[in-house]
Scaffold this motif. Structure first.
Motif, mmCIF file in Angstrom:
data_model
loop_
_atom_site.group_PDB
_atom_site.id
_atom_site.type_symbol
_atom_site.label_atom_id
_atom_site.label_comp_id
_atom_site.label_asym_id
_atom_site.label_seq_id
_atom_site.Cartn_x
_atom_site.Cartn_y
_atom_site.Cartn_z
ATOM 1 N N ILE A 1 0.840 -1.202 0.000
ATOM 2 C CA ILE A 1 0.000 0.000 0.000
ATOM 3 C C ILE A 1 0.877 1.256 0.000
ATOM 4 C CG2 ILE A 1 -1.644 1.336 1.368
ATOM 5 C CD1 ILE A 1 -2.844 -1.335 2.290
ATOM 6 N N CYS A 2 1.921 1.261 0.825
ATOM 7 C CA CYS A 2 2.801 2.433 0.896
ATOM 8 C C CYS A 2 3.498 2.672 -0.436
ATOM 9 C CB CYS A 2 3.838 2.240 2.004
ATOM 10 S SG CYS A 2 3.164 2.316 3.671
ATOM 11 N N VAL A 3 4.091 1.620 -1.004
ATOM 12 C CA VAL A 3 4.836 1.778 -2.258
ATOM 13 C C VAL A 3 3.881 2.138 -3.400
ATOM 14 C CG1 VAL A 3 6.288 0.601 -3.949
ATOM 15 C CG2 VAL A 3 6.675 0.234 -1.511
ATOM 16 N N GLY A 4 2.746 1.431 -3.493
ATOM 17 C CA GLY A 4 1.806 1.687 -4.568
ATOM 18 C C GLY A 4 1.167 3.059 -4.486
ATOM 19 N N PHE A 5 0.795 3.489 -3.271
ATOM 20 C CA PHE A 5 0.164 4.801 -3.117
ATOM 21 C C PHE A 5 1.168 5.924 -3.357
ATOM 22 C CE2 PHE A 5 -1.650 8.300 -0.467
ATOM 23 C CZ PHE A 5 -2.817 8.463 -1.200
ATOM 24 N N TYR A 6 2.424 5.698 -2.995
ATOM 25 C CA TYR A 6 3.458 6.706 -3.242
ATOM 26 C C TYR A 6 3.659 6.916 -4.743
ATOM 27 C CZ TYR A 6 8.054 8.973 -3.203
ATOM 28 O OH TYR A 6 9.096 9.835 -3.404
ATOM 29 N N GLN A 7 3.592 5.842 -5.530
ATOM 30 C CA GLN A 7 3.710 5.987 -6.974
ATOM 31 C C GLN A 7 2.565 6.809 -7.551
ATOM 32 O OE1 GLN A 7 4.360 1.546 -7.618
ATOM 33 N NE2 GLN A 7 5.739 2.361 -9.152
ATOM 34 N N ARG A 8 1.383 6.672 -6.973
ATOM 35 C CA ARG A 8 0.231 7.440 -7.446
ATOM 36 C C ARG A 8 0.286 8.871 -6.932
ATOM 37 N NH1 ARG A 8 -5.205 5.601 -8.865
ATOM 38 N NH2 ARG A 8 -6.683 7.320 -8.740
ATOM 39 N N LEU A 9 0.744 9.032 -5.698
ATOM 40 C CA LEU A 9 0.738 10.348 -5.066
ATOM 41 C C LEU A 9 1.831 11.253 -5.632
ATOM 42 C CD1 LEU A 9 -0.545 12.025 -2.729
ATOM 43 C CD2 LEU A 9 1.262 11.106 -1.253
ATOM 44 N N ARG A 10 3.019 10.706 -5.846
ATOM 45 C CA ARG A 10 4.160 11.485 -6.326
ATOM 46 C C ARG A 10 4.797 10.782 -7.524
ATOM 47 N NH1 ARG A 10 2.166 14.572 -3.282
ATOM 48 N NH2 ARG A 10 3.084 15.682 -1.505
ATOM 49 N N PRO A 11 4.135 10.778 -8.665
ATOM 50 C CA PRO A 11 4.734 10.117 -9.829
ATOM 51 C C PRO A 11 6.036 10.814 -10.234
ATOM 52 C CG PRO A 11 2.803 11.404 -10.473
ATOM 53 C CD PRO A 11 2.840 11.404 -8.992
ATOM 54 N N GLY A 12 7.070 10.033 -10.388
ATOM 55 C CA GLY A 12 8.374 10.587 -10.712
ATOM 56 C C GLY A 12 9.436 9.519 -10.643
ATOM 57 N N ARG A 13 10.684 9.935 -10.797
ATOM 58 C CA ARG A 13 11.780 8.977 -10.843
ATOM 59 C C ARG A 13 11.940 8.234 -9.526
ATOM 60 N NH1 ARG A 13 17.399 11.290 -12.870
ATOM 61 N NH2 ARG A 13 16.058 11.539 -14.716
ATOM 62 N N THR A 14 11.827 8.940 -8.395
ATOM 63 C CA THR A 14 12.021 8.291 -7.091
ATOM 64 C C THR A 14 10.958 7.235 -6.840
ATOM 65 O OG1 THR A 14 13.003 10.318 -6.210
ATOM 66 C CG2 THR A 14 12.259 8.679 -4.624
ATOM 67 N N SER A 15 9.699 7.562 -7.087
ATOM 68 C CA SER A 15 8.624 6.599 -6.829
ATOM 69 C C SER A 15 8.688 5.428 -7.802
ATOM 70 C CB SER A 15 7.268 7.299 -6.933
ATOM 71 O OG SER A 15 7.072 7.841 -8.231
ATOM 72 N N ARG A 16 9.034 5.691 -9.078
ATOM 73 C CA ARG A 16 9.163 4.603 -10.043
ATOM 74 C C ARG A 16 10.302 3.667 -9.665
ATOM 75 N NH1 ARG A 16 8.507 8.663 -13.961
ATOM 76 N NH2 ARG A 16 10.760 8.539 -14.407
ATOM 77 N N THR A 17 11.420 4.244 -9.243
ATOM 78 C CA THR A 17 12.558 3.421 -8.830
ATOM 79 C C THR A 17 12.216 2.596 -7.597
ATOM 80 O OG1 THR A 17 14.082 5.081 -9.717
ATOM 81 C CG2 THR A 17 14.980 3.474 -8.170
ATOM 82 N N SER A 18 11.516 3.201 -6.648
ATOM 83 C CA SER A 18 11.112 2.460 -5.442
ATOM 84 C C SER A 18 10.224 1.278 -5.806
ATOM 85 C CB SER A 18 10.379 3.399 -4.480
ATOM 86 O OG SER A 18 11.208 4.459 -4.067
ATOM 87 N N GLY A 19 9.262 1.510 -6.709
ATOM 88 C CA GLY A 19 8.386 0.422 -7.125
ATOM 89 C C GLY A 19 9.129 -0.677 -7.849
ATOM 90 N N TYR A 20 10.089 -0.301 -8.706
ATOM 91 C CA TYR A 20 10.844 -1.315 -9.447
ATOM 92 C C TYR A 20 11.714 -2.147 -8.511
ATOM 93 C CZ TYR A 20 14.157 -3.383 -12.702
ATOM 94 O OH TYR A 20 14.929 -4.276 -13.392
ATOM 95 N N VAL A 21 12.410 -1.493 -7.589
ATOM 96 C CA VAL A 21 13.268 -2.219 -6.643
ATOM 97 C C VAL A 21 12.430 -3.110 -5.739
ATOM 98 C CG1 VAL A 21 14.877 -1.938 -4.712
ATOM 99 C CG2 VAL A 21 15.067 -0.461 -6.716
ATOM 100 N N ALA A 22 11.256 -2.635 -5.327
ATOM 101 C CA ALA A 22 10.395 -3.437 -4.459
ATOM 102 C C ALA A 22 9.935 -4.712 -5.144
ATOM 103 C CB ALA A 22 9.190 -2.611 -4.018
ATOM 104 N N ARG A 23 9.825 -4.689 -6.470
ATOM 105 C CA ARG A 23 9.386 -5.881 -7.202
ATOM 106 C C ARG A 23 10.504 -6.888 -7.451
ATOM 107 N NH1 ARG A 23 6.407 -1.722 -9.275
ATOM 108 N NH2 ARG A 23 4.165 -2.083 -9.524
ATOM 109 N N LEU A 24 11.746 -6.481 -7.284
ATOM 110 C CA LEU A 24 12.853 -7.369 -7.608
ATOM 111 C C LEU A 24 12.899 -8.595 -6.699
ATOM 112 C CD1 LEU A 24 15.827 -4.948 -8.365
ATOM 113 C CD2 LEU A 24 14.523 -6.339 -9.967
ATOM 114 N N GLY A 25 12.341 -8.483 -5.497
ATOM 115 C CA GLY A 25 12.409 -9.595 -4.558
ATOM 116 C C GLY A 25 11.767 -10.859 -5.075
ATOM 117 N N TYR A 26 10.752 -10.718 -5.945
ATOM 118 C CA TYR A 26 10.085 -11.909 -6.469
ATOM 119 C C TYR A 26 11.025 -12.724 -7.352
ATOM 120 C CZ TYR A 26 6.542 -14.916 -8.462
ATOM 121 O OH TYR A 26 5.821 -16.017 -8.853
#
Length: 553
Positions: free
Chosen positions: A358-383
């Motif tokens: 919820i935090c990562v996904g909502f941050y991408q919607r709330l503040r679209p930009g390089r930081t939020s996109r990078t956070s979302g991409y790194v968060a998905r790498l664990g899979y």
């Protein structure tokens, strides 16, 4: 409203957004920590360990892992695509049943299938015993396929992983317009030729995504290959960490596996982002299903029925019969403890993982930009990172921190702190969060697509800040998606074995660990009892998936 009050509200909204962003960045950093720690530990492990690995096991681990990947990729592609095409584009007796039943093997971990089929097909099993009794054969008078082999491990993985390919291929076939297929038929192509020349290439991105998911699960598997004695990178990491107490060797093997997993993740992202199909027609024409009769209908029933029979029905019957003949009491205090530990771990990990999503996904919607996109991409790498790699990557830095803290406390206050973090349940929960955050993010973002941007604007105009919008607008709409994410993560944690084996606190065993321990001691009938409970838990998200499959027809 006074200017001072308005200024306070604006600053509060800005502060809420910053807090959400800070939490999302911390979550992404935690997801990246295992990979960074494995890299540093491998580079500082010394060349002696690396040279020893190259001279002894590295070549064998590489060849075996690649062979297993090729076999599983080929098998899941053949079974998943073939079944998806039959249930989508043809009509035969039982097609409605099979389009849902073909998802059922997802509920079974591959190592559970390994226990069931070994009990039946191994030398002392009922199949070979019956053959020897019927024909009077001795132990050396006949040949029978060895279940404990590379081929046997690949078969177990194919049976439980082909639904990934089936689900994505089926969705792709349903979305295709029949115009191009009918045009190919009108130009003289047979149905098979039109399938290979038109339908299969159009569905390639979805099929490739499903195969890559199956391959990622294959390189992460530990229970099946360890039980069958197949030496892959996953088993090598565990052996180096525990049996040989070689932390540097384990880290270097983990780095090799991590590199391969990240390469697969990059391939999956590349093919998903670039290989897309857009129908240029003004309207889609539904693909006309072909009615199968006679031998063709019988063949379709057999081809769709075999994966369900071998991947769900037969293992379930075998496990149930094994459990009845075992001495394991599911209601004993010991087993209730295993169930309590498993449910506690899975429940806490599911809640923490969904909150992180919820935090990562909502941050991408709330503040679209390089930081939020990078956070979302790194968060998905664990899979894409196997559980054993995550375990090593978290154990190395936190064990160093615990040891440094203990040394400082003893030198300063003469107090021993021991392992505050390394031996705790919270580090294991953190490993689960890193491993399964991508699954929770996928479910969350799928539901978030239903929340229109106008709803956010209306919420802001009514005086709600980011947290108020999330709590009062987003979460009520996203409740079904969040429940799905909770169930998926809960069941994945119940099945997870390598990270649990390496990181669990002392004397804190789960159902998966108990099943693995009994199977390792060749007490397969006893291993059936915890395995059945794991399968029963796994049916929850599979039922949800089956309901969605039935709705999308």
């Amino acid at each position: 409203m006074s200017a001072e009050t308005l200024d306070i509200k604006v600053r509060s909204r800005t502060w809420d957004g910053r807090r959400i962003g800070a939490i999302a960045v911390v979550i992404a950093a935690l997801c990246a920590l295992p990979m960074i720690a494995v890299l540093l530990a491998a580079l500082t492990g010394g060349t002696d360990t690396l040279q020893h690995l190259i001279q002894t096991v590295l070549g064998r681990y590489t060849a075996t892992t690649l062979s297993l990947v090729v076999l599983v990729a080929t098998g899941t592609f053949a079974v998943g695509v073939g079944a998806a095409w039959l249930v989508t584009m043809t009509r035969f007796p039982g097609v409605r049943f099979f389009e849902i039943a073909l998802v059922l093997p997802l509920a079974f971990p591959a190592y559970v299938l390994a226990y069931a089929y070994t009990h039946v097909l191994d030398h002392p099993g009922i199949v070979q015993t019956t053959l020897r009794g019927l024909f009077g054969w001795g132990p050396r008078d006949y040949w029978f396929p060895e279940i404990r082999s590379l081929g046997g491990a690949a078969a177990m993985l194919v049976l439980v992983l082909y639904p990934y390919v089936y689900l994505l291929a089926r969705a792709a076939f349903l979305q295709q317009s029949g115009t191009t297929f009918l045009a190919a038929r009108a130009l003289g192509s047979t149905a098979w030729a039109a399938f290979f020349k038109v339908s299969l290439p159009l569905a390639r991105p979805a099929i490739a995504g499903g195969v890559l998911l199956a391959v990622m699960e294959t390189i992460a598997d530990f229970g099946t290959v360890a039980y069958f004695g197949v030496q892959t990178f996953a088993t090598g990491i565990y052996t180096s960490w525990f049996s040989l107490a070689d932390r540097g060797g384990a880290a270097q093997l983990a780095l090799c596996l991590l590199s391969f997993a990240l390469l697969l993740a990059m391939l999956e992202r590349y093919q998903r982002g670039d290989a897309q199909y857009h129908d240029g027609g003004r309207r889609a024409v539904a693909m006309p299903p072909a009615q199968l009769v006679g031998l063709r209908a019988t063949g379709a029933v057999v081809l769709c029925g075999l994966p369900v029979l071998l991947g769900a029905v037969l293992p379930g019957v075998i496990l149930f019969s094994m459990g009845l003949g075992s001495e394991q009491d599911l209601l004993s205090p010991r087993y209730l403890g295993f169930i309590r530990n498993s449910v506690t771990l899975a429940g806490v990990a599911a809640v923490v993982t969904v909150l992180a999503a919820i935090c990562v996904g909502f941050y991408q919607r709330l503040r679209p930009g390089r930081t939020s996109r990078t956070s979302g991409y790194v968060a998905r790498l664990g899979y894409a990172v196997p559980g054993g790699v995550i375990a090593v990557g978290l154990m190395v830095p936190f064990a160093a921190f615990d040891n440094a803290l203990d040394a400082w406390m003893r030198a300063t206050f003469d107090v021993r702190t021991g392992l505050l973090i390394t031996g705790s349940i919270w580090l294991l929960v953190g490993a689960y969060m890193v491993r399964f955050l991508a699954a929770a993010l996928g479910a969350y973002e799928g539901g978030q697509a239903m929340v229109h941007a106008n709803m956010d604007a209306a919420s802001r105009s009514l005086g709600q800040g980011p947290l108020g919008t999330l709590r009062r607008v987003h979460l009520p709409i996203l409740a079904p998606s969040l429940l799905t994410a909770l169930l998926i993560v809960f069941v994945d944690v119940m099945k997870e074995l390598p990270a649990t084996l390496i990181m669990r606190p002392f004397n804190f065993d789960t159902l998966a660990v108990q099943a693995y321990r009994l199977a390792s001691d060749e007490r397969l009938e006893g291993a059936a009892v915890p395995s059945l409970v794991i399968v029963a838990m796994g049916l929850l998200p599979v039922i949800l998936i089956c309901r969605q499959v039935g709705k999308r027809r």
